[in-house]
Design an enzyme around this catalytic site. Structure first.
Site, PDB file in Angstrom:
ATOM      1  N   LYS A  73    -120.298  58.920 111.446  1.00 22.32           N
ATOM      2  CA  LYS A  73    -121.159  57.772 111.726  1.00 22.32           C
ATOM      3  C   LYS A  73    -122.594  58.198 112.027  1.00 22.32           C
ATOM      4  CE  LYS A  73    -118.283  55.374 114.688  1.00 22.32           C
ATOM      5  NZ  LYS A  73    -118.133  54.317 115.684  1.00 22.32           N
ATOM      6  N   GLY A 108    -120.486  65.146 102.044  1.00 22.91           N
ATOM      7  CA  GLY A 108    -120.391  64.311 100.849  1.00 22.91           C
ATOM      8  C   GLY A 108    -121.705  63.599 100.557  1.00 22.91           C
ATOM      9  N   THR A 131    -115.795  66.944  99.530  1.00 24.06           N
ATOM     10  CA  THR A 131    -115.048  65.689  99.679  1.00 24.06           C
ATOM     11  C   THR A 131    -113.753  65.757  98.883  1.00 24.06           C
ATOM     12  OG1 THR A 131    -114.894  63.328  99.158  1.00 24.06           O
ATOM     13  CG2 THR A 131    -116.505  64.539  97.914  1.00 24.06           C
ATOM     14  N   ASP A 133    -112.565  63.304  97.620  1.00 19.49           N
ATOM     15  CA  ASP A 133    -112.685  62.256  96.588  1.00 19.49           C
ATOM     16  C   ASP A 133    -113.211  62.783  95.250  1.00 19.49           C
ATOM     17  OD1 ASP A 133    -111.976  60.619  98.713  1.00 19.49           O
ATOM     18  OD2 ASP A 133    -114.045  59.969  99.106  1.00 19.49           O
ATOM     19  N   GLY A 176    -109.654  58.110  98.042  1.00 20.31           N
ATOM     20  CA  GLY A 176    -110.588  58.321  96.928  1.00 20.31           C
ATOM     21  C   GLY A 176    -111.791  57.403  96.942  1.00 20.31           C
ATOM     22  N   GLU A 227    -106.761  53.732  96.452  1.00 13.92           N
ATOM     23  CA  GLU A 227    -107.102  52.703  97.453  1.00 13.92           C
ATOM     24  C   GLU A 227    -108.202  51.766  96.956  1.00 13.92           C
ATOM     25  OE1 GLU A 227    -108.542  54.718 100.990  1.00 13.92           O
ATOM     26  OE2 GLU A 227    -110.215  55.635  99.926  1.00 13.92           O
ATOM     27  N   ARG A 271     -90.909  49.781  97.114  1.00 18.63           N
ATOM     28  CA  ARG A 271     -91.332  50.347  98.398  1.00 18.63           C
ATOM     29  C   ARG A 271     -92.710  50.995  98.247  1.00 18.63           C
ATOM     30  NH1 ARG A 271     -87.308  48.078  99.637  1.00 18.63           N
ATOM     31  NH2 ARG A 271     -85.596  48.785 100.995  1.00 18.63           N
ATOM     32  N   ARG A 280    -106.018  64.671 103.668  1.00 19.12           N
ATOM     33  CA  ARG A 280    -107.207  65.399 104.105  1.00 19.12           C
ATOM     34  C   ARG A 280    -106.877  66.525 105.071  1.00 19.12           C
ATOM     35  NH1 ARG A 280    -111.436  60.916 105.825  1.00 19.12           N
ATOM     36  NH2 ARG A 280    -111.367  62.013 107.795  1.00 19.12           N
TER      37      ARG A 280
HETATM   38  O1  F6P Z   1    -114.322  60.197 101.711  1.00 19.68           O
HETATM   39  C1  F6P Z   1    -113.124  60.754 102.149  1.00 19.68           C
HETATM   40  C2  F6P Z   1    -112.181  59.688 102.614  1.00 19.68           C
HETATM   41  O2  F6P Z   1    -110.986  60.307 103.033  1.00 19.68           O
HETATM   42  C3  F6P Z   1    -111.915  58.591 101.604  1.00 19.68           C
HETATM   43  O3  F6P Z   1    -111.012  58.975 100.596  1.00 19.68           O
HETATM   44  C4  F6P Z   1    -111.409  57.498 102.512  1.00 19.68           C
HETATM   45  O4  F6P Z   1    -111.632  56.229 101.926  1.00 19.68           O
HETATM   46  C5  F6P Z   1    -112.243  57.664 103.749  1.00 19.68           C
HETATM   47  O5  F6P Z   1    -112.705  58.996 103.745  1.00 19.68           O
HETATM   48  C6  F6P Z   1    -111.499  57.399 105.033  1.00 19.68           C
HETATM   49  O6  F6P Z   1    -112.382  57.488 106.097  1.00 19.68           O
HETATM   50  P1  F6P Z   1    -111.927  57.519 107.625  1.00 19.68           P
HETATM   51  O7  F6P Z   1    -111.485  58.909 107.941  1.00 19.68           O
HETATM   52  O8  F6P Z   1    -113.156  57.099 108.357  1.00 19.68           O
HETATM   53  O9  F6P Z   1    -110.802  56.545 107.758  1.00 19.68           O
END
Ligand code: F6P
Length: 354
Positions: A73, A108, A131, A133, A176, A227, A271, A280
């Site tokens: 942030k 990123g 990243t 992503d 992503g 997502e 499911r 991550r």
């Molecule tokens: O940019 C990396 C990422 O893991 C994205 O894939 C995901 O949308 C986002 O960060 C999630 O962010 P946070 O950790 O703030 O939930």
């Protein structure tokens, strides 16, 4: 020379490998003093920093996360702690007080945008693309992506056994953001039957038709959905909004939504597994350890050569660099004619677009 290093944005496998490679290369090749800034740019506002030497980076190559901590942030040009005010002068004061000559910034697109602004204020900066992503422009790969893909592939392998045993439709939702790289590569590596990407809006009926055809052949269906995927004419599924974040939208939940749409249309049970932050976490793959080390070494070479305002990049198999302003705030999406997209279509994977 006195060089600062910081990690910004979300954590990612390979961050520590970059910190280690930058620190060791700078110490060995230039005799520089290295300082780690803690919790991303926040450390420049809170005086959070620590010396980095060979002992401090020993044994961290394979460790997930970042030993320096991070923050997704903290933008000193719109600081959440000061109602969005520009407190970059305070950060520059900290840099001057510490006697830092240049900063290596690992992050990123958001972090690169902030780094670019500091460069414009006169602080020499080198960026390193991080990243899971894989959505940064000008580089074929970011470190962390390979690790995330490996986790998705393993998850799909595991979900496939339940799909086969129960004759179910199993949906795995990947991260992503607005790019489909993790879902595409993870889905292909894990043998998904349906891969849904942000770049290819899907039709629920087309996905259902594919599942039904498989049901009729006695086959279960493995769906890998990003997502950021959205139905044709529909919107993104937003899990939460974080008002004071530079990118306030947190995506998530489209897999569950798809399950609800598919259930009435299919005989099979459906499911959903939301893979979330598991993608991550943990140790980087061997590929990411090597890439992160190459990136860190290259960043040190840029510092050594006085080439600032640039981000390290991988183009083909070559480590190079590009101007930060070409990268800041842009997103690299999956092109419709990407070779892996064509291969997916060629082997009969449904992309949900009819
Ligand atoms: O940019 C990396 C990422 O893991 C994205 O894939 C995901 O949308 C986002 O960060 C999630 O962010 P946070 O950790 O703030 O939930």
């Amino acid at each position: 020379m006195h060089i600062g290093i910081l990690t910004g944005g979300g954590d990612c496998p390979g961050l520590n490998a970059v910190i280690r490679a930058v620190t060791l290369s700078l110490i060995n090749e230039t005799g520089a003093r290295v300082t780690g800034i803690e919790r991303g740019f926040l450390g420049l506002l809170t005086d959070g920093h620590r010396p980095l030497d060979t002992a401090a980076v020993a044994g961290i190559l394979a460790e997930g996360g970042t030993i320096l901590g991070t923050h997704n942030k903290c933008d000193p040009f719109h600081y959440f702690g000061a109602g969005g005010a520009d407190v970059s002068a305070q950060a520059m004061d900290c840099v001057r007080r510490l006697g830092i000559d240049a900063l290596v910034v690992i992050g990123g697109d958001g972090t690169m945008a902030i780094a670019h602004k500091f460069q414009a204020l006169g602080l020499p900066v080198v960026g390193v693309p991080k990243t899971i992503d894989n959505d940064l422009v000008c580089t074929d790969r970011t470190f962390g992506f390979d690790s995330a893909v490996a986790i998705v592939a393993e998850a799909l392998d595991r979900l496939a056994t339940t799909a086969r045993s129960h004759g179910r439709v199993m949906i795995a939702e990947t991260m992503g953001r607005y790019a489909g790289w993790i879902a595409l590569e993870g889905g292909m590596a894990g043998g998904a039957d349906v891969i849904l990407l942000p770049e290819v809006p899907f039709s629920v009926e087309a996905v259902a038709a594919h599942c039904r055809a498989r049901e009729q052949r006695g086959q279960p269906t493995l769906v890998c959905i990003a997502e950021g995927a959205k139905p044709q004419g529909g919107a993104l599924t937003v899990q939460r909004t974080i008002a004071d974040s530079p990118d306030p939208l947190r995506l998530g939940g489209v897999g569950q939504w798809l399950q609800q749409q598919l259930e009435p249309l299919l005989a099979s049970e459906v499911r959903t597994t939301l893979l979330g932050h598991v993608q991550r976490g943990g140790a980087p793959t061997a590929f990411d350890r090597i890439l992160a080390t190459r990136f860190g070494y290259h960043a040190a070479q840029l510092v050594k050569g006085g080439q600032f305002g640039r981000m390290v990049a991988l183009q083909g198999d070559v480590c190079t660099s590009v101007p930060l302003d070409q990268v800041a705030g842009r997103c690299r999406n999956v092109p419709p004619d990407d070779l892996l997209v064509l291969a997916a279509r060629g082997i009969g994977v449904a992309l949900g677009d009819g």
